[in-house]
Design a protein around this motif. Sequence first.
Motif, PDB file in Angstrom:
ATOM      1  N   HIS A   1     -87.554  47.215   8.047  1.00 29.90           N
ATOM      2  CA  HIS A   1     -87.303  47.798   6.735  1.00 29.90           C
ATOM      3  C   HIS A   1     -86.883  49.250   6.856  1.00 29.90           C
ATOM      4  N   GLN A   2     -87.565  49.924   7.757  1.00 32.52           N
ATOM      5  CA  GLN A   2     -87.173  51.333   7.968  1.00 32.52           C
ATOM      6  C   GLN A   2     -85.779  51.412   8.553  1.00 32.52           C
TER       7      GLN A   2
ATOM      8  N   GLN B   1     -83.314  50.845   5.879  1.00 36.16           N
ATOM      9  CA  GLN B   1     -83.253  52.014   5.010  1.00 36.16           C
ATOM     10  C   GLN B   1     -82.415  53.103   5.659  1.00 36.16           C
ATOM     11  N   THR B   2     -82.643  53.181   6.981  1.00 35.83           N
ATOM     12  CA  THR B   2     -81.855  54.200   7.708  1.00 35.83           C
ATOM     13  C   THR B   2     -80.391  53.851   7.698  1.00 35.83           C
TER      14      THR B   2
ATOM     15  N   THR C   1     -92.006  46.216   9.044  1.00 36.68           N
ATOM     16  CA  THR C   1     -91.924  47.621   8.567  1.00 36.68           C
ATOM     17  C   THR C   1     -90.812  48.363   9.290  1.00 36.68           C
TER      18      THR C   1
END
Length: 324
Positions: free
Chosen positions: A307-308, A311-312, A304
């Motif tokens: 993934h974050q 995304q950032t 997670t």
Amino acid sequence: MTIANRLYAGFAFILLLLVITTIVGTYQVSEIDKTLTRVNEVGSEKQRFAINYRGSVHDRAIALRDLVLVDDAADRPPLRELIDDLKANYNTADKGMSAIFSDSTLVSSKERELLAAIEDVQVRGLAAADETERLLSSGQRQQAQEYVLNELSPVYAEWLNRINTFIDYQEQNIASGTEGVMDRSENFATLMWWVTAFAIISGGIAAWRIVAKLTHTIGGEPEEAAEVLQRIADGDLTVSTRTRYEDSMMADVNRMARQLREILQDVNDSADTILNSSNELSETANDNQQLVVQQQEQTTQGATAIHQMAQTVREVAQHTEQAA
């Protein structure tokens, strides 16, 4: 030898002793019966016939003496009839004696010798009586008296003497036979006591050996052994017996029960060890499972976060592109 064979052998030995005792007793009784028969029947008959001999000869000697002494010839016929009757009595006894002497098993050589001596003098005695009658018949009364005195009397005396010798011999035989029966009876009683004592002692020894062998083999009473085995069969391994014989069945039963207890103890110990090991493995598995769960959670959290972060980064890149 099996127990059954030992018991059969013991009983057979006792029965053999009984058979031997019966055989010995039967033989002794048979010998006593033979002796009594010989003494009471055969010996007594011989003696009775000889006594009849003696009575006939004695009375004939007196009758012949009277025959030559009477003066009146009319008084002689009764005497001659008496002499004839005495001869008949002698002949009857002689027939009975001959019947006995015809069986060689009933007489001895000595008896034959004595009877032959009697028969020898009998011939001379009868001849002397006939000569006396001849002298009387020819009217020679004085010569007949002298003949009776000098010739007939010695012959008849010798005849009676030989008959008495035969009778004395029979009395000795009867006395000897009776004494023999008494001795045999005493010996028989002693023998039967000895045989009985031997049978009791031998039977006792045989019974003692059988019992001792059975006791040594079993180690105790058969009922006790059966009870112990039944308790073991029912699962009671705490049973214990006392025996003096270490190589007996009871001792083997004790060893078997003790070994079974040891085996069950080992099985219980092994089961406890396995149970403890299973518990430890179960705890280890639980710990591993928790670690796996934690690892999964951490991995999920890491994914997670990545993934974050991605995304950032994409957002930063977009902002950078827009700013350019």
